[in-house]
Design a protein around this motif. Structure first.
Motif, PDB file in Angstrom:
ATOM      1  N   ASP A 284       0.832  -1.207   0.000  1.00  0.00           N
ATOM      2  CA  ASP A 284       0.000   0.000   0.000  1.00  0.00           C
ATOM      3  C   ASP A 284       0.867   1.259   0.000  1.00  0.00           C
ATOM      4  O   ASP A 284       1.980   1.269   0.545  1.00  0.00           O
ATOM      5  N   LEU A 285       0.335   2.324  -0.591  1.00  0.00           N
ATOM      6  CA  LEU A 285       0.980   3.628  -0.529  1.00  0.00           C
ATOM      7  C   LEU A 285       0.493   4.354   0.717  1.00  0.00           C
ATOM      8  O   LEU A 285      -0.710   4.383   0.995  1.00  0.00           O
ATOM      9  N   LEU A 286       1.424   4.948   1.462  1.00  0.00           N
ATOM     10  CA  LEU A 286       1.114   5.689   2.681  1.00  0.00           C
ATOM     11  C   LEU A 286       1.363   7.169   2.439  1.00  0.00           C
ATOM     12  O   LEU A 286       2.366   7.538   1.822  1.00  0.00           O
ATOM     13  N   PHE A 287       0.474   8.017   2.957  1.00  0.00           N
ATOM     14  CA  PHE A 287       0.595   9.458   2.740  1.00  0.00           C
ATOM     15  C   PHE A 287       0.650  10.202   4.068  1.00  0.00           C
ATOM     16  O   PHE A 287      -0.088   9.888   5.003  1.00  0.00           O
ATOM     17  N   PHE A 288       1.527  11.219   4.118  1.00  0.00           N
ATOM     18  CA  PHE A 288       1.803  11.942   5.353  1.00  0.00           C
ATOM     19  C   PHE A 288       1.652  13.445   5.152  1.00  0.00           C
ATOM     20  O   PHE A 288       1.894  13.967   4.059  1.00  0.00           O
ATOM     21  N   LYS A 289       1.273  14.138   6.236  1.00  0.00           N
ATOM     22  CA  LYS A 289       1.257  15.597   6.268  1.00  0.00           C
ATOM     23  C   LYS A 289       2.364  16.032   7.216  1.00  0.00           C
ATOM     24  O   LYS A 289       2.271  15.844   8.426  1.00  0.00           O
ATOM     25  N   MET A 290       3.434  16.657   6.655  1.00  0.00           N
ATOM     26  CA  MET A 290       4.627  16.927   7.443  1.00  0.00           C
ATOM     27  C   MET A 290       5.043  18.392   7.484  1.00  0.00           C
ATOM     28  O   MET A 290       5.740  18.803   8.403  1.00  0.00           O
ATOM     29  N   ASP A 291       4.647  19.178   6.497  1.00  0.00           N
ATOM     30  CA  ASP A 291       5.223  20.510   6.325  1.00  0.00           C
ATOM     31  C   ASP A 291       4.132  21.575   6.312  1.00  0.00           C
ATOM     32  O   ASP A 291       3.245  21.549   5.452  1.00  0.00           O
ATOM     33  N   HIS A 292       4.205  22.516   7.230  1.00  0.00           N
ATOM     34  CA  HIS A 292       3.193  23.582   7.300  1.00  0.00           C
ATOM     35  C   HIS A 292       3.278  24.514   6.093  1.00  0.00           C
ATOM     36  O   HIS A 292       2.314  25.215   5.765  1.00  0.00           O
ATOM     37  N   ARG A 293       4.411  24.502   5.401  1.00  0.00           N
ATOM     38  CA  ARG A 293       4.593  25.395   4.255  1.00  0.00           C
ATOM     39  C   ARG A 293       3.822  24.936   3.022  1.00  0.00           C
ATOM     40  O   ARG A 293       3.670  25.698   2.065  1.00  0.00           O
ATOM     41  N   ASN A 296      -2.634  22.920   2.437  1.00  0.00           N
ATOM     42  CA  ASN A 296      -3.521  21.769   2.609  1.00  0.00           C
ATOM     43  C   ASN A 296      -2.972  20.484   1.995  1.00  0.00           C
ATOM     44  O   ASN A 296      -3.607  19.436   2.080  1.00  0.00           O
ATOM     45  N   HIS A 297      -1.829  20.565   1.354  1.00  0.00           N
ATOM     46  CA  HIS A 297      -1.300  19.417   0.618  1.00  0.00           C
ATOM     47  C   HIS A 297      -0.660  18.377   1.535  1.00  0.00           C
ATOM     48  O   HIS A 297       0.026  18.723   2.498  1.00  0.00           O
ATOM     49  N   LEU A 298      -0.858  17.111   1.186  1.00  0.00           N
ATOM     50  CA  LEU A 298      -0.068  16.037   1.781  1.00  0.00           C
ATOM     51  C   LEU A 298       1.292  16.067   1.089  1.00  0.00           C
ATOM     52  O   LEU A 298       1.370  16.294  -0.121  1.00  0.00           O
ATOM     53  N   ASP A 299       2.361  15.830   1.830  1.00  0.00           N
ATOM     54  CA  ASP A 299       3.672  16.121   1.247  1.00  0.00           C
ATOM     55  C   ASP A 299       4.696  14.997   1.338  1.00  0.00           C
ATOM     56  O   ASP A 299       5.885  15.223   1.112  1.00  0.00           O
ATOM     57  N   HIS A 300       4.257  13.783   1.652  1.00  0.00           N
ATOM     58  CA  HIS A 300       5.202  12.664   1.624  1.00  0.00           C
ATOM     59  C   HIS A 300       4.445  11.379   1.321  1.00  0.00           C
ATOM     60  O   HIS A 300       3.314  11.182   1.781  1.00  0.00           O
ATOM     61  N   VAL A 301       5.071  10.494   0.534  1.00  0.00           N
ATOM     62  CA  VAL A 301       4.470   9.203   0.201  1.00  0.00           C
ATOM     63  C   VAL A 301       5.511   8.110   0.407  1.00  0.00           C
ATOM     64  O   VAL A 301       6.702   8.309   0.161  1.00  0.00           O
ATOM     65  N   ALA A 302       5.046   6.956   0.887  1.00  0.00           N
ATOM     66  CA  ALA A 302       5.935   5.834   1.179  1.00  0.00           C
ATOM     67  C   ALA A 302       5.276   4.530   0.750  1.00  0.00           C
ATOM     68  O   ALA A 302       4.065   4.470   0.501  1.00  0.00           O
TER      69      ALA A 302
END
Length: 352
Positions: A284-293, A296-302
């Motif tokens: 599965d692809l995992l999505f993260f919200k890491m950066d306030h800059r 609204n975008h999610l900004d990392h995938v693993a």
């Protein structure tokens, strides 16, 4: 006066009626209970579901929910394969493998899961279709490179592999070159940058490889290399042009491709951490919200690998801290369980 003999006859008739009614009621209840049990199809000794004797013995198909999927079980009840409705990702049981990265973590993933991409999305009853029978016969028990094997061909120290035209398509990848500040690294490094070749997508648009980003893959570029360029999943040129897997982590998370396993929820811009991660499966692809800059975008995938030997749920992704793909701990342990950095920032998951 002789005793009347009608009562025993009446009693016998009453008992017969009651027994008949009881049998009918039992039959109806049994039918009702059977209707609640998931349908199981026996495929015992079906040669079209065997591969060189590796899928022998009694096998049964079972339908499960959350997400809706079909599982193939062996004669002892073990799951041999999982196929999710609407997804092309298949998880097949195969020879045990161990994935490690000693330079960056003590974590070890020992797994029998082989993650592969089917030619079509799964649907109920697909096990009876020719395309699936042919595909399953070829890949069940196969040790040809799967998604996991491909992913680890880009970690630190991985040897270079070249195609027939001499283009290096695998080998140690970096995340990206430094910015002018000499501290942070540039993002937007896609698979064609890594390859050093211009690439024309299905919508006809051509993207130019940038020399300064040669051998570089950011987090979403890494996924596009694995699933798209290598496993041949359709790719979009951007988040809006064409069809297939979008360019960015946010585009992937919000796209209609595949199946949402953990849905994005909660108020933007940080959203809410999913409560139940047990439904996630290897591949599965995992999505993260890491950066306030990034608003609204999610900004990392693993890419989720599964449970390691310490019982933690581990992933691999391309990260700035290590300057490339890693399952390591630098910049945060690569886990989605517990209260670590990445675990706390997990927001959604998708099965392609």
């Amino acid at each position: 006066m002789p005793k009347r003999k009608g009562r025993p006859v009446l009693h016998a008739a009453t008992v017969l009626v009651l027994l008949t009614g009881s049998a009918f009621l039992t039959f109806e209840l049994r039918k009702d209970e059977e209707a609640k049990v998931p349908a199981v199809q026996a495929v015992t000794d079906r040669p079209d579901l065997e591969n060189s004797g590796k899928a022998t013995g009694k096998q049964t198909w079972e339908r499960l929910n959350n997400p809706t999927r079909s599982v193939l079980r062996g004669e002892n009840g073990d799951i041999l394969a999982t196929f999710t409705d609407g997804a092309r990702t298949a998880t097949l049981r195969g020879p045990s493998r161990t994935f490690t990265e000693p330079a960056n973590t003590q974590s070890r993933v020992v797994t029998q899961d082989w993650v592969r991409l089917m030619p079509e999305a799964w649907r109920k009853g697909a096990e009876k279709e020719k395309w699936f029978k042919d595909w399953f016969k070829e890949f069940y028990g196969s040790e040809a490179d799967d998604i996991f094997a491909i992913a680890f061909q880009y970690v630190d120290g991985a040897p270079v592999k070249k195609d027939d035209e001499g283009v290096p398509y695998a080998g140690d990848a970096v995340f990206g070159p430094f910015k002018d500040d000499g501290v942070d690294r540039l993002e937007q490094n896609d698979f064609y940058d890594y390859l050093g070749i211009n690439y024309t997508f299905r919508d006809g648009s051509t993207m130019q490889a940038r020399k300064e980003r040669y051998r570089a893959l950011d987090c979403s570029g890494f996924m596009r290399m694995i699933w798209g360029y290598r496993a041949r999943y359709p790719l979009m040129a951007s988040n809006t042009s064409g069809d297939g897997l979008p360019r960015s982590a946010d585009g992937m998370a919000r796209s209609k491709v595949g199946v949402d396993i953990l849905k994005l929820s909660g108020p933007a811009p940080w959203y809410t951490r999913p409560k139940n991660i047990d439904v996630v499966q290897p591949g599965d692809l995992l999505f993260f919200k890491m950066d306030h800059r990034t608003g609204n975008h999610l900004d990392h995938v693993a890419l989720y690998l599964g449970v390691d030997t310490d019982g933690h749920r581990v992933f691999i992704s391309s990260r700035k801290e290590v300057n490339g793909p890693t399952m390591g701990d630098k910049g945060g342990a690569s886990r989605i369980d517990g209260n670590g950095f990445y675990a706390g920032l997990l927001r959604s998951a998708k099965r392609l």
